[in-house]
Scaffold this motif. Structure first.
Motif, PDB file in Angstrom:
ATOM      1  N   GLY A 199       2.663   0.777  -5.194  1.00  0.00           N
ATOM      2  CA  GLY A 199       1.243   0.235  -5.031  1.00  0.00           C
ATOM      3  C   GLY A 199       0.736  -0.197  -6.398  1.00  0.00           C
TER       4      GLY A 199
ATOM      5  N   PRO B 102       0.582   9.160  -8.879  1.00  0.00           N
ATOM      6  CA  PRO B 102       0.720   9.236  -7.668  1.00  0.00           C
ATOM      7  C   PRO B 102      -0.311  10.165  -6.687  1.00  0.00           C
ATOM      8  CG  PRO B 102       2.477  10.330  -8.435  1.00  0.00           C
ATOM      9  CD  PRO B 102       1.752   9.844  -9.717  1.00  0.00           C
TER      10      PRO B 102
ATOM     11  N   ARG C 276       6.711   9.554  -1.342  1.00  0.00           N
ATOM     12  CA  ARG C 276       5.522   9.095  -1.721  1.00  0.00           C
ATOM     13  C   ARG C 276       5.145   8.775  -3.166  1.00  0.00           C
ATOM     14  NH1 ARG C 276      -0.104  10.411   0.124  1.00  0.00           N
ATOM     15  NH2 ARG C 276      -1.235   9.189  -1.625  1.00  0.00           N
ATOM     16  N   THR C 277       6.147   9.461  -4.012  1.00  0.00           N
ATOM     17  CA  THR C 277       5.758   8.736  -5.542  1.00  0.00           C
ATOM     18  C   THR C 277       6.098   7.591  -5.588  1.00  0.00           C
ATOM     19  OG1 THR C 277       5.956  11.280  -6.156  1.00  0.00           O
ATOM     20  CG2 THR C 277       6.273   9.685  -7.854  1.00  0.00           C
ATOM     21  N   THR C 278       7.237   7.356  -5.191  1.00  0.00           N
ATOM     22  CA  THR C 278       7.820   5.930  -5.500  1.00  0.00           C
ATOM     23  C   THR C 278       6.974   4.991  -4.802  1.00  0.00           C
ATOM     24  OG1 THR C 278      10.192   6.890  -5.318  1.00  0.00           O
ATOM     25  CG2 THR C 278       9.957   4.597  -4.838  1.00  0.00           C
ATOM     26  N   ALA C 279       6.625   5.260  -3.488  1.00  0.00           N
ATOM     27  CA  ALA C 279       5.569   4.466  -2.792  1.00  0.00           C
ATOM     28  C   ALA C 279       4.433   4.046  -3.414  1.00  0.00           C
ATOM     29  CB  ALA C 279       5.451   4.750  -1.396  1.00  0.00           C
ATOM     30  N   ASP C 280       3.902   5.066  -4.077  1.00  0.00           N
ATOM     31  CA  ASP C 280       2.515   4.788  -4.984  1.00  0.00           C
ATOM     32  C   ASP C 280       2.739   4.324  -6.264  1.00  0.00           C
ATOM     33  OD1 ASP C 280       1.140   6.226  -3.054  1.00  0.00           O
ATOM     34  OD2 ASP C 280       0.650   8.032  -4.107  1.00  0.00           O
ATOM     35  N   HIS C 281       3.824   4.191  -6.853  1.00  0.00           N
ATOM     36  CA  HIS C 281       4.128   3.624  -8.005  1.00  0.00           C
ATOM     37  C   HIS C 281       4.187   2.102  -7.693  1.00  0.00           C
ATOM     38  CE1 HIS C 281       5.752   7.228 -10.490  1.00  0.00           C
ATOM     39  NE2 HIS C 281       4.653   7.045 -10.864  1.00  0.00           N
TER      40      HIS C 281
ATOM     41  N   ARG D  42       0.989  -1.113  -0.079  1.00  0.00           N
ATOM     42  CA  ARG D  42      -0.073  -0.140  -0.037  1.00  0.00           C
ATOM     43  C   ARG D  42       1.024   1.223   0.053  1.00  0.00           C
ATOM     44  NH1 ARG D  42      -5.233   0.538   1.236  1.00  0.00           N
ATOM     45  NH2 ARG D  42      -5.322  -1.391   2.130  1.00  0.00           N
ATOM     46  N   GLY D  43       0.846   1.919  -0.944  1.00  0.00           N
ATOM     47  CA  GLY D  43       1.598   3.163  -0.986  1.00  0.00           C
ATOM     48  C   GLY D  43       1.466   4.126  -0.035  1.00  0.00           C
TER      49      GLY D  43
END
Length: 234
Positions: A74, A135, A67-72, A56-57
């Motif tokens: 996800g 994101p 955040r952008t990396t995490a959302d990608h 989960r991002g």
């Protein structure tokens, strides 16, 4: 059928079953069976699946990740789930297409609105993966966006409870269920239905949301027939 074209929103956690993470093939098969049933009844089905069973991002961002990396990450998790469901549906003889919000031509088609609509018109189940492709947007918002883009008649949010309650029914035994509630009430009461951008997008475009328990056999069929299942938000 009350609804001829729907957008079904599933959480990634729905694919876990009793596991602590990952994908339970038996649960995926059960979901595919229900989708197959309504397809055979003539309902056009779009699907958006979350990725919380894998990554989960937002959770990654709260632990210090960009955040952008995490959302990608996800978004890629949602693609894993989308491909798992596509495989199960196709094993059951249901023609399915997965369209990705991110370009990955060696894996699946890239999302194009007109292409998605044409797939639906041909009776194919369309799974929208990778969220919106951007994101900072949840898969709830992706579900609202795709539903509006392909002119779905309703967003069906599958949960593990039979609708929207005044409080969490698992924690508060006095919680009562709404049969019907307005978008404005959902926002004002801060009810955990979908995130605020998704609610606002549906409200602005007069697209109803049906929150229901898909784990109960027959509920999805009853929902597309317009029977009293879950909570309707409009």
């Amino acid at each position: 059928m009350k609804f001829k074209r729907i957008l079904l929103k599933l959480s990634g956690e729905a694919l876990m079953g009793e596991q602590k993470g990952g994908i339970d093939p038996a649960v995926v098969s059960m979901i595919a069976d229900q989708v197959k049933t309504i397809c055979e009844m003539g309902v056009q089905v779009g699907l958006v699946i979350g990725g919380g069973n894998i990554f989960r991002g937002v959770a990654g961002a709260t632990k210090g990740m960009d955040r952008t990396t995490a959302d990608h990450m996800g978004m890629l998790a949602t693609m894993i789930n989308a491909l798992a469901l596509q495989d199960s549906l196709e094993h059951k003889g249901v023609h399915t297409r997965t369209l990705s919000g991110l370009e990955m031509p060696k894996v699946t088609e890239t999302y194009i609105r007109r292409r998605a609509t044409r797939h639906l018109e041909k009776g194919r189940v369309v799974i929208f993966g990778a969220g919106t492709g951007n994101p900072y947007f949840s898969t709830d918002t992706a579900a609202a966006l795709r539903a509006n883009e392909v002119n779905a008649e309703v967003v069906m949010k599958a949960t593990n409870v039979d609708g929207i309650y005044t409080a969490d029914p698992k924690k508060d035994p006095t919680a009562t269920r709404f049969d019907h509630i307005s978008f404005q009430e959902v926002l004002e009461k801060g009810l955990k239905v979908m995130d605020a951008p998704a609610i606002a997008l549906c409200m602005d475009n007069k697209l109803p949301i049906l929150v229901f328990d898909m784990n109960k056999p027959g509920n999805l069929v009853a929902a597309v027939k317009g029977e009293a299942v879950g909570t309707l938000v409009d």
